[in-house]
Design a protein around this motif. Structure first.
Motif, PDB file in Angstrom:
ATOM      1  N   VAL A 136       0.816  -1.225   0.000  1.00 33.50           N
ATOM      2  CA  VAL A 136       0.000   0.000   0.000  1.00 33.50           C
ATOM      3  C   VAL A 136       0.842   1.264   0.000  1.00 33.50           C
ATOM      4  O   VAL A 136       0.292   2.367  -0.055  1.00 33.50           O
ATOM      5  CB  VAL A 136      -0.919   0.027   1.247  1.00 33.50           C
ATOM      6  CG1 VAL A 136      -1.899  -1.115   1.200  1.00 33.50           C
ATOM      7  CG2 VAL A 136      -0.107  -0.003   2.529  1.00 33.50           C
ATOM      8  N   SER A 137       2.174   1.171   0.062  1.00 32.74           N
ATOM      9  CA  SER A 137       3.016   2.364   0.076  1.00 32.74           C
ATOM     10  C   SER A 137       3.714   2.517  -1.257  1.00 32.74           C
ATOM     11  O   SER A 137       3.832   1.585  -2.049  1.00 32.74           O
ATOM     12  CB  SER A 137       4.054   2.270   1.200  1.00 32.74           C
ATOM     13  OG  SER A 137       4.905   1.158   0.991  1.00 32.74           O
ATOM     14  N   ARG A 138       4.179   3.724  -1.545  1.00 35.94           N
ATOM     15  CA  ARG A 138       4.896   4.011  -2.792  1.00 35.94           C
ATOM     16  C   ARG A 138       6.075   4.933  -2.502  1.00 35.94           C
ATOM     17  O   ARG A 138       6.063   5.698  -1.533  1.00 35.94           O
ATOM     18  CB  ARG A 138       3.956   4.681  -3.801  1.00 35.94           C
ATOM     19  CG  ARG A 138       3.409   6.028  -3.350  1.00 35.94           C
ATOM     20  CD  ARG A 138       2.656   6.707  -4.483  1.00 35.94           C
ATOM     21  NE  ARG A 138       2.138   8.008  -4.047  1.00 35.94           N
ATOM     22  CZ  ARG A 138       0.915   8.208  -3.585  1.00 35.94           C
ATOM     23  NH1 ARG A 138       0.082   7.190  -3.501  1.00 35.94           N
ATOM     24  NH2 ARG A 138       0.511   9.418  -3.233  1.00 35.94           N
ATOM     25  N   SER A 139       7.056   4.893  -3.317  1.00 38.34           N
ATOM     26  CA  SER A 139       8.201   5.783  -3.194  1.00 38.34           C
ATOM     27  C   SER A 139       8.005   6.990  -4.112  1.00 38.34           C
ATOM     28  O   SER A 139       7.076   7.049  -4.907  1.00 38.34           O
ATOM     29  CB  SER A 139       9.490   5.035  -3.552  1.00 38.34           C
ATOM     30  OG  SER A 139       9.432   4.589  -4.900  1.00 38.34           O
ATOM     31  N   GLU A 140       8.885   7.960  -3.997  1.00 38.94           N
ATOM     32  CA  GLU A 140       8.758   9.158  -4.828  1.00 38.94           C
ATOM     33  C   GLU A 140       8.981   8.836  -6.297  1.00 38.94           C
ATOM     34  O   GLU A 140       8.377   9.445  -7.179  1.00 38.94           O
ATOM     35  CB  GLU A 140       9.765  10.206  -4.357  1.00 38.94           C
ATOM     36  CG  GLU A 140       9.485  10.719  -2.957  1.00 38.94           C
ATOM     37  CD  GLU A 140      10.494  11.761  -2.534  1.00 38.94           C
ATOM     38  OE1 GLU A 140      11.428  12.011  -3.346  1.00 38.94           O
ATOM     39  OE2 GLU A 140      10.369  12.303  -1.426  1.00 38.94           O
ATOM     40  N   ALA A 141       9.833   7.863  -6.586  1.00 38.00           N
ATOM     41  CA  ALA A 141      10.085   7.512  -7.989  1.00 38.00           C
ATOM     42  C   ALA A 141       8.900   6.809  -8.619  1.00 38.00           C
ATOM     43  O   ALA A 141       8.641   6.956  -9.813  1.00 38.00           O
ATOM     44  CB  ALA A 141      11.335   6.630  -8.088  1.00 38.00           C
ATOM     45  N   ASP A 142       8.134   6.043  -7.856  1.00 34.35           N
ATOM     46  CA  ASP A 142       6.986   5.292  -8.380  1.00 34.35           C
ATOM     47  C   ASP A 142       5.676   5.974  -8.070  1.00 34.35           C
ATOM     48  O   ASP A 142       4.642   5.339  -7.998  1.00 34.35           O
ATOM     49  CB  ASP A 142       6.976   3.880  -7.787  1.00 34.35           C
ATOM     50  CG  ASP A 142       8.246   3.136  -8.114  1.00 34.35           C
ATOM     51  OD1 ASP A 142       8.859   3.456  -9.144  1.00 34.35           O
ATOM     52  OD2 ASP A 142       8.628   2.251  -7.320  1.00 34.35           O
ATOM     53  N   GLU A 143       5.684   7.285  -7.883  1.00 38.98           N
ATOM     54  CA  GLU A 143       4.476   7.989  -7.426  1.00 38.98           C
ATOM     55  C   GLU A 143       3.354   7.913  -8.433  1.00 38.98           C
ATOM     56  O   GLU A 143       2.185   7.875  -8.079  1.00 38.98           O
ATOM     57  CB  GLU A 143       4.827   9.450  -7.138  1.00 38.98           C
ATOM     58  CG  GLU A 143       3.692  10.225  -6.502  1.00 38.98           C
ATOM     59  CD  GLU A 143       4.141  11.596  -6.057  1.00 38.98           C
ATOM     60  OE1 GLU A 143       3.279  12.351  -5.570  1.00 38.98           O
ATOM     61  OE2 GLU A 143       5.336  11.921  -6.203  1.00 38.98           O
ATOM     62  N   ASN A 144       3.667   7.863  -9.708  1.00 40.19           N
ATOM     63  CA  ASN A 144       2.626   7.873 -10.740  1.00 40.19           C
ATOM     64  C   ASN A 144       2.463   6.514 -11.405  1.00 40.19           C
ATOM     65  O   ASN A 144       1.812   6.423 -12.440  1.00 40.19           O
ATOM     66  CB  ASN A 144       2.967   8.915 -11.810  1.00 40.19           C
ATOM     67  CG  ASN A 144       3.035  10.319 -11.233  1.00 40.19           C
ATOM     68  OD1 ASN A 144       2.243  10.668 -10.361  1.00 40.19           O
ATOM     69  ND2 ASN A 144       3.992  11.120 -11.718  1.00 40.19           N
ATOM     70  N   ASP A 145       3.050   5.466 -10.835  1.00 40.42           N
ATOM     71  CA  ASP A 145       3.022   4.176 -11.517  1.00 40.42           C
ATOM     72  C   ASP A 145       1.941   3.234 -11.018  1.00 40.42           C
ATOM     73  O   ASP A 145       1.582   2.302 -11.720  1.00 40.42           O
ATOM     74  CB  ASP A 145       4.385   3.477 -11.369  1.00 40.42           C
ATOM     75  CG  ASP A 145       5.456   4.254 -12.129  1.00 40.42           C
ATOM     76  OD1 ASP A 145       5.086   5.047 -13.000  1.00 40.42           O
ATOM     77  OD2 ASP A 145       6.655   4.051 -11.803  1.00 40.42           O
ATOM     78  N   GLY A 146       1.408   3.410  -9.821  1.00 38.85           N
ATOM     79  CA  GLY A 146       0.489   2.422  -9.308  1.00 38.85           C
ATOM     80  C   GLY A 146      -0.569   3.024  -8.412  1.00 38.85           C
ATOM     81  O   GLY A 146      -0.556   4.219  -8.122  1.00 38.85           O
TER      82      GLY A 146
END
Length: 231
Positions: A69-79
């Motif tokens: 359920v968490s995302r990183s700054e690099a994958d912010e728009n990917d999932g």
């Protein structure tokens, strides 16, 4: 949870969910984030209550759930992940200070059975027979004569008569205790010898203590002199 006022288990679960919900509200989570956070709380609690997971296994479940359920700054728009890296860190800190810090207490409440305590009170009732009592006596016309004479009118107890002795037998007993001198049987020389022995032992102890102190001072002075010579 209708018995949370008297049931410790229900009260613990209710407090766990309410505190988590208000923390999410104060953290300005969106409705979707609050829903995901409450689901995470339910997973961890059910792992403890029903599956009886250890704290290590439940921490692994937390890490796997947070990874989804968490995302990183690099994958912010990917999932479709719901929480940022900072929000995930705050969630982990909250769970560490609420659930995992008191994990042993939760295990004790939900896993270990408690002994049932039976409380019993014993009361003694004394019946006032109105003998030398400060309470008002009941009305005689409210009772039959048989009831009154059987339970209430017990009469006054007879006082035993004191035995009187003849005048010639009335006398006081006087017991005389003989007084004895504690120094009886001792001569002046015996007393001098005892005092000499006591004084000698006391002086000997004082002399030994003084010698020890003088020796200690001498050693201290020698140590200081060596330091001065070396410098």
């Amino acid at each position: 949870m209708k018995n949370h006022l008297v049931c410790l288990k229900e009260a613990s679960v209710l407090d766990y969910y309410v505190s988590g919900f208000w923390w999410a509200k104060e953290s300005s989570f969106s409705p979707e984030q609050i829903q995901a956070f409450m689901s995470l709380l339910q997973i961890l609690m059910e792992n403890l209550r029903t599956k009886r997971m250890t704290i290590a296994d439940n921490l692994r479940e937390l890490a796997a759930a947070m990874k989804e359920v968490s995302r990183s700054e690099a994958d912010e728009n990917d999932g479709p992940e719901l929480f940022s890296l900072d929000e995930s860190t705050c969630i982990i800190d909250f769970l560490k200070g609420s659930l995992f810090q008191h994990y042993k207490l939760y295990e004790f409440v939900f896993i270990h059975s408690r002994d049932d305590l039976f409380l019993r009170f014993q009361e003694n009732i004394d019946v006032d027979l109105f003998i030398n009592s400060l309470h008002a006596h009941p009305l005689e016309e409210g009772l039959s004569q048989d009831m009154y004479s059987l339970f209430i009118d017990v009469g006054t107890p007879e006082q035993p008569e004191e035995e009187t002795l003849p005048e010639e037998q009335k006398f006081d007993y006087v017991i005389e205790t003989p007084t004895r001198d504690p120094l009886e049987g001792f001569t002046v020389e015996d007393v001098k010898q005892v005092l000499q022995n006591i004084t000698g032992s006391v002086v000997k102890n004082l002399q030994s203590e003084i010698n020890k102190k003088l020796q200690q001072q001498e050693e201290d002075y020698l140590a200081r002199l060596e330091k001065v010579i070396r410098s």
